[in-house]
Design an enzyme around this catalytic site. Structure first.
Site, PDB file in Angstrom:
ATOM      1  N   ASN A 141     -98.847 -49.404  80.326  1.00 16.55           N
ATOM      2  CA  ASN A 141     -97.387 -48.589  80.813  1.00 16.55           C
ATOM      3  C   ASN A 141     -97.722 -47.962  82.169  1.00 16.55           C
ATOM      4  OD1 ASN A 141     -96.606 -49.610  78.321  1.00 16.55           O
ATOM      5  ND2 ASN A 141     -96.578 -47.644  77.406  1.00 16.55           N
ATOM      6  N   ASP A 142     -98.823 -47.326  82.130  1.00 16.35           N
ATOM      7  CA  ASP A 142     -99.001 -46.449  83.471  1.00 16.35           C
ATOM      8  C   ASP A 142    -100.011 -47.569  84.600  1.00 16.35           C
ATOM      9  OD1 ASP A 142     -98.208 -44.153  83.426  1.00 16.35           O
ATOM     10  OD2 ASP A 142     -99.429 -43.428  81.824  1.00 16.35           O
TER      11      ASP A 142
ATOM     12  N   GLU B 271    -105.980 -46.510  82.509  1.00 13.75           N
ATOM     13  CA  GLU B 271    -104.652 -46.583  83.062  1.00 13.75           C
ATOM     14  C   GLU B 271    -104.432 -46.284  84.365  1.00 13.75           C
ATOM     15  OE1 GLU B 271    -102.206 -44.127  80.569  1.00 13.75           O
ATOM     16  OE2 GLU B 271    -103.550 -42.702  80.409  1.00 13.75           O
TER      17      GLU B 271
ATOM     18  N   ARG C  46     -92.295 -46.392  86.433  1.00 10.70           N
ATOM     19  CA  ARG C  46     -92.134 -47.172  85.213  1.00 10.70           C
ATOM     20  C   ARG C  46     -90.567 -46.685  84.626  1.00 10.70           C
ATOM     21  NH1 ARG C  46     -96.412 -44.545  81.010  1.00 10.70           N
ATOM     22  NH2 ARG C  46     -95.072 -44.708  79.491  1.00 10.70           N
TER      23      ARG C  46
ATOM     24  N   HIS D 207     -90.590 -43.252  78.358  1.00 11.46           N
ATOM     25  CA  HIS D 207     -90.936 -42.699  76.804  1.00 11.46           C
ATOM     26  C   HIS D 207     -89.670 -42.703  75.981  1.00 11.46           C
ATOM     27  CE1 HIS D 207     -94.810 -41.797  78.599  1.00 11.46           C
ATOM     28  NE2 HIS D 207     -95.246 -41.893  77.344  1.00 11.46           N
TER      29      HIS D 207
ATOM     30  N   CYS E 190    -103.079 -50.428  74.164  1.00  9.06           N
ATOM     31  CA  CYS E 190    -101.893 -49.624  73.548  1.00  9.06           C
ATOM     32  C   CYS E 190    -100.739 -49.632  74.335  1.00  9.06           C
ATOM     33  CB  CYS E 190    -102.434 -48.139  73.037  1.00  9.06           C
ATOM     34  SG  CYS E 190    -103.039 -47.348  74.428  1.00  9.06           S
TER      35      CYS E 190
ATOM     36  N   ARG F 289    -104.863 -39.440  70.521  1.00 13.14           N
ATOM     37  CA  ARG F 289    -104.854 -39.256  72.182  1.00 13.14           C
ATOM     38  C   ARG F 289    -104.530 -37.892  72.364  1.00 13.14           C
ATOM     39  NH1 ARG F 289    -101.029 -42.076  76.395  1.00 13.14           N
ATOM     40  NH2 ARG F 289     -99.511 -40.469  75.470  1.00 13.14           N
TER      41      ARG F 289
HETATM   42  C1  PEP Z   1     -99.782 -46.452  78.796  1.00 16.27           C
HETATM   43  O1  PEP Z   1     -99.592 -45.762  79.646  1.00 16.27           O
HETATM   44  O2  PEP Z   1     -99.741 -47.443  78.608  1.00 16.27           O
HETATM   45  C2  PEP Z   1     -99.590 -45.707  77.366  1.00 16.27           C
HETATM   46  C3  PEP Z   1     -99.779 -46.187  76.250  1.00 16.27           C
HETATM   47  O3  PEP Z   1     -99.350 -44.333  77.570  1.00 16.27           O
HETATM   48  P1  PEP Z   1     -98.184 -43.679  77.568  1.00 16.27           P
HETATM   49  O4  PEP Z   1     -97.211 -44.696  77.732  1.00 16.27           O
HETATM   50  O5  PEP Z   1     -97.999 -42.523  76.898  1.00 16.27           O
HETATM   51  O6  PEP Z   1     -98.129 -43.004  79.143  1.00 16.27           O
HETATM   52 MG    MG Z   2     -99.978 -43.655  79.809  1.00 16.98          MG
END
Ligand code: PEP
Ligand code: MG
Length: 588
Positions: free
Chosen positions: A458-459, A435, A469, A193, A506, A336
């Site tokens: 991402n997750d 995710e 990650r 993040h 996303c 979200r």
């Molecule tokens: C993801 O996990 O792809 C996502 C968009 O949420 P975050 O990156 O906030 O975990």
């Molecule tokens: Mg996520």
């Protein structure tokens, strides 16, 4: 000085040239300084002053916390206070200053190190936990003794490039672009993040450099090349000339891309998708509009909770959600619900650190337990839905029972508002993030319960491949083109469509131009990416033909290696327009 190049992970694009500011100077830099017998009293007085100062700081923090978050939270600081009041520790430092005739900070640090060693021998977990309190207080005392304060990233005076071992997303959120022109860290990955935040703030950044913070010095000249993931210390004249050329190229390329702002994200043969933006806070809206985003596909609401000592209430959240919805109308805004935990801490909620935070008490799991906090947010979202362009999305859903519980709370909250006569939009769309691998497996069941899916790669990538990650050491394994990941994405899109719901993405993969042709070919309906990535993604989409990307997707689903998949995408893109790959090639 000779030029030195460090290779890391490109986290946020752009080039900057500046001077290094080492964030959180290492206290180990404290060196012994001999003192005379006469100076002993002075040195002890300096030590006592530093203790008084530290105690004052701690009392102030505790008072602030008590005022804004209640006694329960402020009690956390009691253990810290006990450290500055510990007579044994103080007596030992005073005695040693007199005996060894060395400066107070050096002696104090030695004594703390002895304590640390002793604590590490103790098997009791509670006692071990107290070690971090001691270290935190010790840092404060040392800062007061040496005059070196941990900098506040929000109030730096000069333009600097911050180099740090690590930066929490909350540290990054405090940065102001006018002062922090770029940053680089030892640890972290592209989807941490901190990296996502850097892109959102449009601050060039490189992460995962492993040991850069230990080998550079304050004030060293530095280049951060956030497009290729290189950091160059003492850049040569040739390097500086090259960087200036590339900066110009990038600016030209970006301004050309901006011309696409008012065009839809549509293939050459008329297949249209939605290209939306990911945002972290209402302040990101101008960037969404400037880059031509069609609304917001992911509004990460947790930044509301970071860097403050209280918890945002329903009204405050409503004001923010309503403002975002109003400013982007008629484009839609997907809010979200809270996703604290993982690598996002540092809020008044004080979620305890866990050994395995990404698999722990985060996101929906936290909200289902803290329903007071969850319901306040749902009420605020529902109230903002009166604008008619708001959608809600739940993170980290892992299966039927969990989603059933969430939807029950959602319905209950709607009923509460109805009873209270508070208006909201009853046809508001409700979606979930896909995710967690288990959600992919049972996507068929989940699709019948919601209006849309948004794939959080991402997750999803980290859980599917068991690759943290934010861990730079295994970043090479974190690969969106891994065939297992692509198969999952294919499955989710297919199941969504079979159940007549739309499917978006996303996660950062949606903004990776090498993935775009494949995702388009797999039938993804919405791409939601960080605002700065929108023009590039739009350029790619508007250069492609649906028939070509369908063929590409079909082909790569049969491949066994990520490299082969990646190459196939590169082949297609370079056959259409090689300039699309200019910045990508530098990374390969
Ligand atoms: C993801 O996990 O792809 C996502 C968009 O949420 P975050 O990156 O906030 O975990
Ligand atoms: Mg996520």
């Amino acid at each position: 000085m000779k030029e030195r190049i460090f290779e890391g992970i490109a986290a946020s694009p752009g080039f900057v040239v500046g001077k290094i500011y080492l964030f959180d100077l290492d206290d180990t830099a404290i060196t012994p300084r001999e003192i005379t017998v006469k100076e002993v009293g002075l040195e002890i007085a300096r030590f006592e002053d530093a203790l008084i100062e530290t105690r004052k700081e701690l009392l102030k923090i505790r008072q602030d916390l008590a005022d804004r978050a209640g006694r329960k939270v402020s009690d956390f600081f009691d253990a810290h206070l006990l450290v500055v009041e510990d007579r044994t520790l103080i007596a030992e430092v005073v005695k040693e200053i007199g005996e060894k005739k060395l400066n107070a900070e050096y002696i104090f640090q030695e004594v703390i190190e002895e304590y640390t060693r002793a604590f590490l021998q103790i098997k009791d977990d509670y006692i071990k936990e107290r070690l971090s309190d001691i270290q935190d207080v010790a840092r404060r005392v040392l800062h007061n003794l040496t005059g070196k304060k941990r900098a506040d990233l929000a109030s730096l005076d000069d333009e600097v490039v911050v180099i740090a071992h690590d930066l929490a997303p909350s540290d990054t959120a405090l940065m102001h672009k006018e002062n922090v022109i770029g940053f680089a860290t030892d640890i972290g990955g592209r989807t941490s993040h901190t990296a996502i935040m850097a892109r959102s703030l449009a601050i060039p950044a490189v992460v995962g450099l492993r040991d850069i913070s230990a080998t550079v010095h304050n004030g060293d000249p530095v280049v951060v090349d956030g497009s290729t993931g290189r950091v160059i210390i003492f850049p040569s004249r040739t390097t500086l000339a090259r960087i200036n050329r590339e900066k110009l190229d990038l600016a030209r390329f970006e301004s050309k891309l901006k011309e696409l702002r008012h065009f839809p994200a549509e293939t050459t043969d008329g297949f249209r998708v939605t290209l939306a933006a990911n945002i972290e806070m209402p302040e990101d809206i101008p960037a969404v509009i400037a880059h031509g985003g069609e609304g917001v596909g992911l509004y990460r609401t947790e930044y509301f909770y970071l860097n403050r000592l209280d918890i945002p209430d329903e009204e405050e959240q409503f004001q923010a959600y309503n403002q975002v919805a109003m400013n982007l109308k008629p484009a839609s805004v997907i809010i979200r619900t809270l996703d604290l935990g993982g690598d996002k801490f540092n809020s008044a909620l004080d979620i305890p650190r866990e050994i395995n935070p990404f698999m722990g008490w985060r996101a929906i799991r936290f909200c289902l337990e803290r329903q007071d906090i969850f319901k306040a947010q749902l009420r605020a979202i529902l109230r903002a839905s009166s604008q008619k362009n708001v959608k809600v999305m739940f993170p980290m859903i892992s299966g039927f029972t969990e989603l059933e519980r969430v939807l029950k709370i959602w319905e209950d909250t709607k009923n509460d508002l109805k009873r209270e006569g508070i208006p909201f939009y009853p046809d508001m769309e409700v979606g979930i993030m896909i995710e967690v691998p288990a959600a992919v497996v049972v996507a068929d069941t989940l699709a019948r319960m919601v209006d849309f899916f948004s794939i959080g790669t991402n997750d999803l990538i980290q859980y599917t491949l068991a690759v943290d990650r934010v861990n730079e050491k295994i970043a090479y394994l974190y690969d969106p083109f891994n065939p297992a990941v692509l198969k999952f994405i294919h499955q989710v899109i297919d199941i969504g469509h079979k159940n007549n719901i739309w499917v978006g993405m996303c996660g950062e993969m949606a903004g990776d131009i090498l993935s775009v042709p494949i995702l388009l070919g797999l039938g993804l309906d919405e791409f939601s990416v960080s605002p700065v990535m929108i023009p590039e993604v739009k350029k790619v989409i508007t250069s492609l033909r649906l028939a070509d990307v369908r063929k590409l997707a079909h082909t790569v689903l049969r491949y066994r290696s990520a490299d082969k998949i990646r190459k196939e995408s590169i082949k297609l893109l370079s056959s259409i327009d090689p300039t699309l790959l200019k910045w990508e090639e530098n990374k390969l």
